[in-house]
Enzyme design. Structure first.
Site, PDB file in Angstrom:
ATOM      1  N   ARG A 121       0.789  -0.943  -0.025  1.00  0.00           N
ATOM      2  CA  ARG A 121       0.051   0.143   0.176  1.00  0.00           C
ATOM      3  C   ARG A 121       1.001   1.223  -0.122  1.00  0.00           C
ATOM      4  O   ARG A 121       0.025   2.108   0.520  1.00  0.00           O
ATOM      5  CB  ARG A 121      -1.079  -0.236   1.065  1.00  0.00           C
ATOM      6  CG  ARG A 121      -1.716  -0.907   1.669  1.00  0.00           C
ATOM      7  CD  ARG A 121      -3.580  -0.733   1.597  1.00  0.00           C
ATOM      8  NE  ARG A 121      -4.230  -1.744   1.617  1.00  0.00           N
ATOM      9  CZ  ARG A 121      -4.129  -2.950   3.011  1.00  0.00           C
ATOM     10  NH1 ARG A 121      -3.424  -2.491   4.004  1.00  0.00           N
ATOM     11  NH2 ARG A 121      -4.932  -3.499   3.107  1.00  0.00           N
ATOM     12  N   LYS A 143      -0.415  10.746 -10.788  1.00  0.00           N
ATOM     13  CA  LYS A 143      -0.501   9.372 -12.041  1.00  0.00           C
ATOM     14  C   LYS A 143       1.206   8.436 -11.900  1.00  0.00           C
ATOM     15  O   LYS A 143       1.475   9.188 -12.272  1.00  0.00           O
ATOM     16  CB  LYS A 143      -1.430  10.562 -12.941  1.00  0.00           C
ATOM     17  CG  LYS A 143      -2.646  11.174 -12.641  1.00  0.00           C
ATOM     18  CD  LYS A 143      -2.488  11.318 -14.149  1.00  0.00           C
ATOM     19  CE  LYS A 143      -4.392  12.147 -14.048  1.00  0.00           C
ATOM     20  NZ  LYS A 143      -5.061  12.386 -15.064  1.00  0.00           N
ATOM     21  N   GLU A 185       4.948  18.292 -24.722  1.00  0.00           N
ATOM     22  CA  GLU A 185       4.714  18.927 -23.608  1.00  0.00           C
ATOM     23  C   GLU A 185       4.823  20.204 -23.348  1.00  0.00           C
ATOM     24  O   GLU A 185       3.497  21.127 -23.320  1.00  0.00           O
ATOM     25  CB  GLU A 185       4.823  18.247 -23.061  1.00  0.00           C
ATOM     26  CG  GLU A 185       4.440  16.541 -22.612  1.00  0.00           C
ATOM     27  CD  GLU A 185       2.873  16.466 -22.513  1.00  0.00           C
ATOM     28  OE1 GLU A 185       2.052  17.216 -21.957  1.00  0.00           O
ATOM     29  OE2 GLU A 185       2.367  15.140 -23.050  1.00  0.00           O
ATOM     30  N   LYS A 226       1.675  23.247 -13.629  1.00  0.00           N
ATOM     31  CA  LYS A 226       1.153  22.065 -13.313  1.00  0.00           C
ATOM     32  C   LYS A 226       1.103  21.412 -11.521  1.00  0.00           C
ATOM     33  O   LYS A 226      -0.084  21.306 -11.264  1.00  0.00           O
ATOM     34  CB  LYS A 226       2.143  20.392 -13.789  1.00  0.00           C
ATOM     35  CG  LYS A 226       1.548  18.987 -13.073  1.00  0.00           C
ATOM     36  CD  LYS A 226       2.273  18.164 -14.246  1.00  0.00           C
ATOM     37  CE  LYS A 226       0.996  16.811 -14.255  1.00  0.00           C
ATOM     38  NZ  LYS A 226       1.327  15.650 -15.263  1.00  0.00           N
ATOM     39  N   GLU A 236      -8.188  13.969  -9.516  1.00  0.00           N
ATOM     40  CA  GLU A 236      -9.490  14.387 -11.394  1.00  0.00           C
ATOM     41  C   GLU A 236     -10.648  14.425 -10.317  1.00  0.00           C
ATOM     42  O   GLU A 236     -11.186  13.550 -11.153  1.00  0.00           O
ATOM     43  CB  GLU A 236      -8.749  13.271 -12.182  1.00  0.00           C
ATOM     44  CG  GLU A 236      -9.084  14.219 -13.061  1.00  0.00           C
ATOM     45  CD  GLU A 236      -7.336  12.714 -14.399  1.00  0.00           C
ATOM     46  OE1 GLU A 236      -7.633  11.393 -14.426  1.00  0.00           O
ATOM     47  OE2 GLU A 236      -7.060  13.455 -15.381  1.00  0.00           O
ATOM     48  N   ARG A 241      -8.543  19.498 -12.690  1.00  0.00           N
ATOM     49  CA  ARG A 241      -6.958  18.656 -13.023  1.00  0.00           C
ATOM     50  C   ARG A 241      -7.486  18.819 -14.855  1.00  0.00           C
ATOM     51  O   ARG A 241      -6.713  18.223 -15.415  1.00  0.00           O
ATOM     52  CB  ARG A 241      -7.044  17.560 -12.936  1.00  0.00           C
ATOM     53  CG  ARG A 241      -5.637  16.940 -13.153  1.00  0.00           C
ATOM     54  CD  ARG A 241      -4.741  15.965 -11.974  1.00  0.00           C
ATOM     55  NE  ARG A 241      -4.334  15.696 -12.425  1.00  0.00           N
ATOM     56  CZ  ARG A 241      -2.657  14.813 -11.400  1.00  0.00           C
ATOM     57  NH1 ARG A 241      -3.780  14.752 -10.196  1.00  0.00           N
ATOM     58  NH2 ARG A 241      -1.829  14.478 -11.543  1.00  0.00           N
ATOM     59  N   ASN A 245      -5.102  18.195 -19.929  1.00  0.00           N
ATOM     60  CA  ASN A 245      -5.268  16.544 -20.831  1.00  0.00           C
ATOM     61  C   ASN A 245      -5.448  18.045 -22.042  1.00  0.00           C
ATOM     62  O   ASN A 245      -5.863  17.351 -23.024  1.00  0.00           O
ATOM     63  CB  ASN A 245      -6.877  16.335 -20.738  1.00  0.00           C
ATOM     64  CG  ASN A 245      -6.247  15.152 -19.961  1.00  0.00           C
ATOM     65  OD1 ASN A 245      -5.463  14.406 -20.249  1.00  0.00           O
ATOM     66  ND2 ASN A 245      -7.360  15.339 -18.556  1.00  0.00           N
ATOM     67  N   HIS A 248      -4.150  16.459 -25.325  1.00  0.00           N
ATOM     68  CA  HIS A 248      -4.479  14.909 -24.645  1.00  0.00           C
ATOM     69  C   HIS A 248      -5.575  13.580 -25.423  1.00  0.00           C
ATOM     70  O   HIS A 248      -5.540  12.632 -25.520  1.00  0.00           O
ATOM     71  CB  HIS A 248      -3.796  14.500 -23.317  1.00  0.00           C
ATOM     72  CG  HIS A 248      -2.623  14.726 -22.555  1.00  0.00           C
ATOM     73  ND1 HIS A 248      -2.263  16.017 -23.147  1.00  0.00           N
ATOM     74  CD2 HIS A 248      -1.616  14.365 -22.524  1.00  0.00           C
ATOM     75  CE1 HIS A 248      -0.815  16.361 -22.944  1.00  0.00           C
ATOM     76  NE2 HIS A 248      -0.795  14.941 -22.365  1.00  0.00           N
ATOM     77  N   HIS A 252      -4.599  11.329 -26.785  1.00  0.00           N
ATOM     78  CA  HIS A 252      -4.142   9.502 -26.302  1.00  0.00           C
ATOM     79  C   HIS A 252      -5.049   8.972 -27.946  1.00  0.00           C
ATOM     80  O   HIS A 252      -4.885   7.633 -27.311  1.00  0.00           O
ATOM     81  CB  HIS A 252      -5.011   9.009 -25.253  1.00  0.00           C
ATOM     82  CG  HIS A 252      -4.246   9.601 -23.953  1.00  0.00           C
ATOM     83  ND1 HIS A 252      -4.831  10.139 -22.919  1.00  0.00           N
ATOM     84  CD2 HIS A 252      -2.929   9.693 -23.488  1.00  0.00           C
ATOM     85  CE1 HIS A 252      -4.239  10.457 -22.425  1.00  0.00           C
ATOM     86  NE2 HIS A 252      -3.203  10.625 -22.381  1.00  0.00           N
ATOM     87  N   HIS A 265       4.376   9.384 -27.289  1.00  0.00           N
ATOM     88  CA  HIS A 265       3.882  10.158 -26.498  1.00  0.00           C
ATOM     89  C   HIS A 265       3.393  12.024 -27.485  1.00  0.00           C
ATOM     90  O   HIS A 265       2.484  12.089 -26.957  1.00  0.00           O
ATOM     91  CB  HIS A 265       3.672  10.002 -25.126  1.00  0.00           C
ATOM     92  CG  HIS A 265       2.220  10.634 -24.698  1.00  0.00           C
ATOM     93  ND1 HIS A 265       0.880  10.596 -24.092  1.00  0.00           N
ATOM     94  CD2 HIS A 265       2.842  11.919 -23.519  1.00  0.00           C
ATOM     95  CE1 HIS A 265       0.503  11.545 -23.309  1.00  0.00           C
ATOM     96  NE2 HIS A 265       1.313  12.329 -22.700  1.00  0.00           N
TER      97      HIS A 265
END
Lengths: 362, 362
Positions: A121, A143, A185, A226, A236, A241, A245, A248, A252, A265
């Site tokens: 955990r 993330k 980016e 960020k 999110e 947030r 994106n 993205h 994606h 990417h």
């Protein structure tokens, strides 16, 4: 050296940006994270370049250092690789209070971060991003994930590191294509933040995009933007947030539609940004001159400007599978202007198809 | 019906405890969690008993209901089962805003909870605990996990549900051994909280431990105690949450040393509590009469009083592998008195071995 501190997260942490900072990793980690053992995870490309220096720095700070070297590439972001890594941690008797050091780009950061987040955990995580993309984006924000089938980052969680340490000197060994991917980016943050960050992005492009041209101001500026967004919406949930994106949602879908093989990417994000600029003019009144300066920036950075090798319909079918989609479909992030993102825009399916088709015909 | 509300968590939620509450699941979920689809996960034992009623309640609240039935048993808490479940969610196009309903005991709650926590970085989770153990303990608090090798709950995270709904009527179909296992956790909460909760636990035992004898006061009391502790230390970082491990450090080692086969979790916890009571008298001055009343409560509940089938050394070797262990070994939670837990006690290895040996020779 720039030191940024997050604020407003469940547990705040520091981002250190500088040149030659890799040598300070052990001392910085000792100061903020403690722990006894440190497992350094990197891929086979990074290992011969930086593993020894990182190991020495950590050992000098009294860590018991061991390595976990994996093959390079997005395919490593799998449940089976994660399972193998759990086995390594288990065999070494790693404890929660020990460190996982993710030394690498987005793949290693996401994968080692996911393993660190979930093993017992959560063991303590230090992100040492070695690509421009990871330094300005992926290494920050918590993330972590692996891919599942065609679903990029479909299995993951939110897990903040104890420390992010970015050494700009390591960018000198990056392949040009990797640097370009990161610049996509950077362009995203320029478009989102506008102002000084937009100017820094244009300066990077105008200088011919070299590792030496990447400034502390630029990387720290992207990271600060960020961190502020993430603090407003760590998991999110509120929608704040979502602005991250930008480019993205379609990016994606482009990656998935081309089986994560044709475009990196960053390249896919560049294509997504081109489409987003177009959509923003259509739906949000983005000025034509600003739209054009966005296209121009991406072109000067030598990022792909036309989508090849896939039918537009395939891409549009996949935007609906975006993780952020709800029953009404996916909401895009568009721009009212450079520096003024507008999240939550529902794009009519016909317009989305029209713009993606335009992207294949430019 | 008792309604408890957590407070102090990253996202707070409600715990509903009552009789016949299963019929209200759909309405309760609609009120607090929203969503379009609901995937109900349960095992093959629970499916014929409650799946239809749960499905009807959810459908009446306009959820698109589907089922995910798995075999019964702790062995299902594996990465491979989780991977299979990700595939089911993927094939059904489940989104973050949809619901995963974990209908079952600790195994289903931990496993479906882990899948919910990690699929797309988190789909909404509703815990519907159907065992006494899950109603008073496992279903509350946000710990989700699968096992890894001999490491119980070695891969997991913290993920709070949107709602916990406990229907005491379902305990009527529990096998006696399952009810006893849950009673071990009830005894833990009695020892931790003392006062009214201790009296309720003694009353449950004195009444011969029947499902009808489990009161709303008792279940809600245990749940409220746990919610308060969890709020003080959601991610097990400050140490406050450690008190919930009363009896579990040795209990987990007993489970692992006997390959999760000889003793149920509750039975192993009962053995761990016996050892903890002994250690508490040795190290914390727990009064002999209180120690004895603890042993007596467990005995009246017909829980195992002697550890069989394993050498004491094997158990002690495994306490050091506890997830909470650090470089100094593991810290035990002991009792200064009933109602006065003392976390963070370092037990000398020789004494730990002596007490575990006593446990095998009673």
């Amino acid at each position: 050296v720039r030191r940024l501190a997050s604020s407003g997260l469940a547990r705040d942490y520091e981002v250190v940006v500088g040149r030659g900072t890799l040598a300070d990793l052990g001392a910085e980690a000792r100061r903020v994270a403690g722990g006894t053992a440190a497992v350094v995870c990197c891929d086979e490309n990074v290992a011969p370049l930086y593993l020894e220096a990182v190991g020495e720095s950590l050992a000098a700070a009294a860590y018991q250092v061991s390595h976990l070297v994996i093959p390079a590439g997005e395919r490593q972001k799998s449940l089976s690789r994660a399972e193998e890594m759990y086995g390594v941690l288990y065999d070494r008797g790693v404890r929660r209070t020990d460190l996982m050091v993710a030394l690498g780009g987005g793949v290693v950061g996401d994968l080692a971060g996911f393993v660190a987040a979930t093993y017992q955990r959560g063991v303590r995580l230090v992100q040492v991003p070695t690509t421009l993309l990871a330094q300005v984006d992926a290494g920050i924000g918590g993330k972590v994930a692996v891919d599942f089938r065609a679903g990029k980052n479909y299995v993951g969680t939110f897990y903040q590191p104890r420390l992010v340490l970015a050494d700009l000197d390591v960018l000198a060994t990056l392949p040009a294509a990797e640097l370009r991917g990161g610049a996509a980016e950077v362009a995203k943050y320029g478009l989102l933040a506008g102002g000084e960050l937009w100017e820094l992005a244009e300066r990077l492009a105008a200088g011919g995009l070299t590792a030496a041209g990447v400034s502390e101001d630029l990387v720290a500026g992207c990271a600060a933007y960020k961190l502020a967004v993430v603090a407003a919406d760590e998991r999110e949930e509120t929608g704040a947030r979502a602005v991250l994106n930008l480019g993205h949602t379609i990016g994606h879908a482009v990656e998935a539609a081309t089986a994560f093989a044709r475009y990196s990417h960053g390249e896919a994000v560049a294509l997504g940004l081109h489409a987003t600029l177009r959509l923003s003019r259509e739906l949000c009144g983005l000025e034509e001159a600003q739209e054009q300066s966005g296209h121009d920036l991406l072109d000067v950075l030598a990022l792909p400007r036309r989508l090849d090798g896939v039918r537009p319909e395939q891409v549009c079918a996949l935007t609906a599978r975006d993780k952020k989609a709800d029953a009404q479909g996916v909401a895009h992030v568009l721009l009212d202007a450079v520096g003024e993102p507008r999240p939550g825009v529902r794009v009519p399916a016909a317009l989305e198809l029209e713009v993606v088709t335009w992207l294949t015909e430019r």
